[in-house]
Design a protein around this motif. Sequence first.
Motif, PDB file in Angstrom:
ATOM      1  N   GLN A  40      43.636  41.299  40.745  1.00 38.79           N
ATOM      2  CA  GLN A  40      43.226  40.148  41.563  1.00 38.79           C
ATOM      3  C   GLN A  40      41.766  39.771  41.307  1.00 38.79           C
ATOM      4  O   GLN A  40      41.417  38.598  41.326  1.00 38.79           O
ATOM      5  N   SER A  93      37.419  38.797  49.758  1.00 34.07           N
ATOM      6  CA  SER A  93      38.280  37.633  49.961  1.00 34.07           C
ATOM      7  C   SER A  93      37.538  36.335  49.694  1.00 34.07           C
ATOM      8  O   SER A  93      38.130  35.366  49.206  1.00 34.07           O
ATOM      9  N   SER A  94      36.251  36.315  49.990  1.00 32.62           N
ATOM     10  CA  SER A  94      35.441  35.128  49.696  1.00 32.62           C
ATOM     11  C   SER A  94      35.361  34.894  48.192  1.00 32.62           C
ATOM     12  O   SER A  94      35.471  33.750  47.728  1.00 32.62           O
ATOM     13  N   LEU A  96      37.531  35.687  46.072  1.00 31.04           N
ATOM     14  CA  LEU A  96      38.860  35.247  45.642  1.00 31.04           C
ATOM     15  C   LEU A  96      39.225  33.873  46.221  1.00 31.04           C
ATOM     16  O   LEU A  96      40.273  33.329  45.886  1.00 31.04           O
ATOM     17  N   GLU A  97      38.363  33.367  47.094  1.00 30.54           N
ATOM     18  CA  GLU A  97      38.619  32.112  47.819  1.00 30.54           C
ATOM     19  C   GLU A  97      39.927  32.190  48.603  1.00 30.54           C
ATOM     20  O   GLU A  97      40.673  31.230  48.724  1.00 30.54           O
ATOM     21  N   ASN A  98      40.176  33.361  49.165  1.00 32.05           N
ATOM     22  CA  ASN A  98      41.364  33.607  49.968  1.00 32.05           C
ATOM     23  C   ASN A  98      40.992  33.411  51.441  1.00 32.05           C
ATOM     24  O   ASN A  98      40.839  34.376  52.195  1.00 32.05           O
ATOM     25  N   TRP A  99      40.834  32.153  51.813  1.00 34.23           N
ATOM     26  CA  TRP A  99      40.291  31.820  53.127  1.00 34.23           C
ATOM     27  C   TRP A  99      41.217  32.235  54.266  1.00 34.23           C
ATOM     28  O   TRP A  99      40.742  32.596  55.343  1.00 34.23           O
ATOM     29  N   SER A 100      42.516  32.228  54.059  1.00 37.94           N
ATOM     30  CA  SER A 100      43.428  32.622  55.142  1.00 37.94           C
ATOM     31  C   SER A 100      43.297  34.120  55.463  1.00 37.94           C
ATOM     32  O   SER A 100      43.410  34.512  56.629  1.00 37.94           O
ATOM     33  N   SER A 101      43.051  34.931  54.466  1.00 37.06           N
ATOM     34  CA  SER A 101      42.830  36.368  54.723  1.00 37.06           C
ATOM     35  C   SER A 101      41.537  36.597  55.486  1.00 37.06           C
ATOM     36  O   SER A 101      41.454  37.507  56.320  1.00 37.06           O
TER      37      SER A 101
END
Length: 135
Positions: A40, A93-94, A96-101
């Motif tokens: 990831q 997560s930031s 990865l730009e996985n804002w929902s996580s």
Amino acid sequence: MNTSSLSYLLARLPIALSMFGHGLVRLPKLNEFSNSMVGQFESTWLPTALVSPFSYVLPFLEFTVGVLLILGLFTRTALVVGALLMLALIFGSSLLENWSSIATQMFYGVYFAGLLFFEDSYNHYSLDHKFSRGD
């Protein structure tokens, strides 16, 4: 039975079981979990030399935080470690730009902080309280 202390226990246990469960399901498949996490982060600037060790330590920390919170043992330390884990996960997560996580991780962070805030006053149904009283 003190209602405030019972409420604190009933607030502590859900996050304890969540952390315990996160670690428990990842430990038997540690290599696969690590490989997935490293994969990831290949698209980010975070080096594999940091991601890989973190991915191996994370399930052990989650499991340990969960067990300690279930027992109410070293509660303050477990809550601080849990909040610090959330900070690390939010950072990842930031990247990865996985804002929902991040929303979920922020909720966990606030949850840990709230439990920590009330720990001195209401953590009576715990091994910490039993040992501090000498029972």
